[in-house]
Enzyme design. Structure first.
Site, PDB file in Angstrom:
ATOM      1  N   GLY A   1     -58.963 -10.080  43.866  1.00 59.85           N
ATOM      2  CA  GLY A   1     -57.990  -9.372  44.040  1.00 59.85           C
ATOM      3  C   GLY A   1     -58.293  -7.961  44.069  1.00 59.85           C
ATOM      4  N   GLY A   2     -57.391  -7.089  43.998  1.00 63.49           N
ATOM      5  CA  GLY A   2     -57.634  -5.609  44.296  1.00 63.49           C
ATOM      6  C   GLY A   2     -58.518  -4.918  43.223  1.00 63.49           C
ATOM      7  N   PHE A   3     -58.438  -5.373  42.115  1.00 63.25           N
ATOM      8  CA  PHE A   3     -59.162  -4.899  41.002  1.00 63.25           C
ATOM      9  C   PHE A   3     -60.249  -5.565  40.420  1.00 63.25           C
ATOM     10  CE2 PHE A   3     -55.168  -3.276  41.513  1.00 63.25           C
ATOM     11  CZ  PHE A   3     -55.261  -1.661  41.810  1.00 63.25           C
TER      12      PHE A   3
ATOM     13  N   ASP B   1     -45.890  -9.325  38.285  1.00 63.15           N
ATOM     14  CA  ASP B   1     -46.365  -9.894  39.264  1.00 63.15           C
ATOM     15  C   ASP B   1     -46.180 -11.301  39.218  1.00 63.15           C
ATOM     16  OD1 ASP B   1     -47.704  -9.631  41.788  1.00 63.15           O
ATOM     17  OD2 ASP B   1     -49.669  -9.643  40.738  1.00 63.15           O
TER      18      ASP B   1
ATOM     19  N   LEU C   1     -64.704 -18.081  43.078  1.00 65.59           N
ATOM     20  CA  LEU C   1     -63.271 -18.688  42.947  1.00 65.59           C
ATOM     21  C   LEU C   1     -62.315 -17.722  43.851  1.00 65.59           C
ATOM     22  CD1 LEU C   1     -62.859 -20.035  39.592  1.00 65.59           C
ATOM     23  CD2 LEU C   1     -63.392 -21.324  41.534  1.00 65.59           C
TER      24      LEU C   1
END
Length: 318
Positions: free
Chosen positions: A37-39, A164, A34
């Site tokens: 992200g960065g992490f 965020d 899907l």
């Protein structure tokens, strides 16, 4: 072997090789990817017993600190119970992270799957069609987003900030109900910054975990001695309100041009279109939240009060 036979075997191989994951005795089959992200990465998975679909978030942990951050996110999901905040279905850790170099573990979070996608997805479709949302619908969506934020900001025993908030972190459930997601940046709302080292640490964390075009001015350049509070989220809410009207954050275009988002943010100038279907009071409401000086920015209860006035005005228009 003919090409058709090879093709069928390859397809069968793909089907047979679909990944399955066991979480606390429940088997999930990965259906598709899907996003990421960065992490973390997020996959669509199916419970093999019930055939129900879920979103599986995986967080790769390369250290004890990474593991603590992932566990903190899981704990927030468990603590927070509100209709406008996503709930946690299940979670587990696999592997082990310790001081050994390159040791990794992985956190697995089973979350509800929202087939309507995110508010970001919805606004992209509206943007392509150049189809503005009606003021009443904008205010309804924003009101429910604010209820989720209010729950965080008034949380006991300690107020929390999302840190965020953005349109891609708002899912849409059936009935177009907005649900806040991704608690990876969630933290105690009030942060006392004592010195340059504290300031740099918070600034680096914000750069890493708070999306630039929704990030509050005080997080771009953190002062050495200050208090950061939940009003960072109010700035992000102002950007979301703008996006509900004009499909993007007011600073997305700046970013897309390659210009400095930081300078655009601290300028305090909002780029409103010359031709707009929205009233001056709607624009004033955005400005009310997008105050560069955080001490002049309202808290969530005041935002909701002003929002209710706007909703009443919109309902009175025939």
């Amino acid at each position: 072997m003919n090409t058709l036979g090879l093709s069928i075997i390859m397809k069968m191989g793909c089907i047979c090789s679909k990944e399955s994951i066991n979480i606390n005795g429940i088997k999930y089959l990965v259906k598709e990817h899907l996003g990421e992200g960065g992490f973390s990465t997020v996959d669509l998975v199916e419970n093999t017993s019930t055939r129900k679909l879920y979103a599986l978030k995986r967080i790769k942990c390369h250290s004890i600190d990474d593991q603590k951050i992932a566990m903190q996110e899981i704990n927030y999901y468990k603590k927070l119970k509100h209709p406008n905040i996503i709930g946690l279905i299940d979670s587990s850790f696999k592997g082990s992270a310790d001081i050994v170099v390159n040791a990794t573990s992985e956190a697995f979070l089973v979350l509800p799957y929202y087939s309507l996608g995110t508010l970001h997805d919805y606004l992209i479709v509206k943007s392509f069609a150049k189809n503005y949302l009606e003021t009443k619908e904008i205010l309804r969506l924003f009101s429910e987003i604010c209820q989720g934020v209010k729950y965080l900001h008034n949380f006991n025993p300690e107020p929390l900030a999302h840190r965020d908030l953005k349109t891609s972190n708002v899912c849409l459930s059936q009935g177009m109900v907005p649900v806040l997601m991704d608690l990876g940046s969630c933290a105690p709302a009030k942060v006392q910054v004592c010195g340059a080292q504290d300031a740099q640490k918070l600034q680096d964390l914000a750069a890493e975990r708070c999306s630039m075009t929704y990030r509050a001015p005080e997080l771009f350049h953190v002062e050495s001695y200050c208090v950061i509070d939940q009003r960072t989220d109010i700035w992000s809410l102002g950007c979301i309100m703008y996006a509900l009207c004009y499909f993007k954050s007011p600073f997305d275009v700046v970013h897309e041009r390659g210009d400095s988002v930081n300078l655009a943010v601290i300028s305090g100038i909002l780029p409103f279109p010359e031709e707009t279907p929205f009233s001056e009071s709607i624009h004033d409401f955005m400005k009310f939240m997008l105050q560069v000086n955080p001490s002049e920015r309202p808290f969530i209860d005041t935002v909701i009060e002003k929002l209710q006035t706007l909703r009443n005005e919109a309902e009175s228009v025939i």
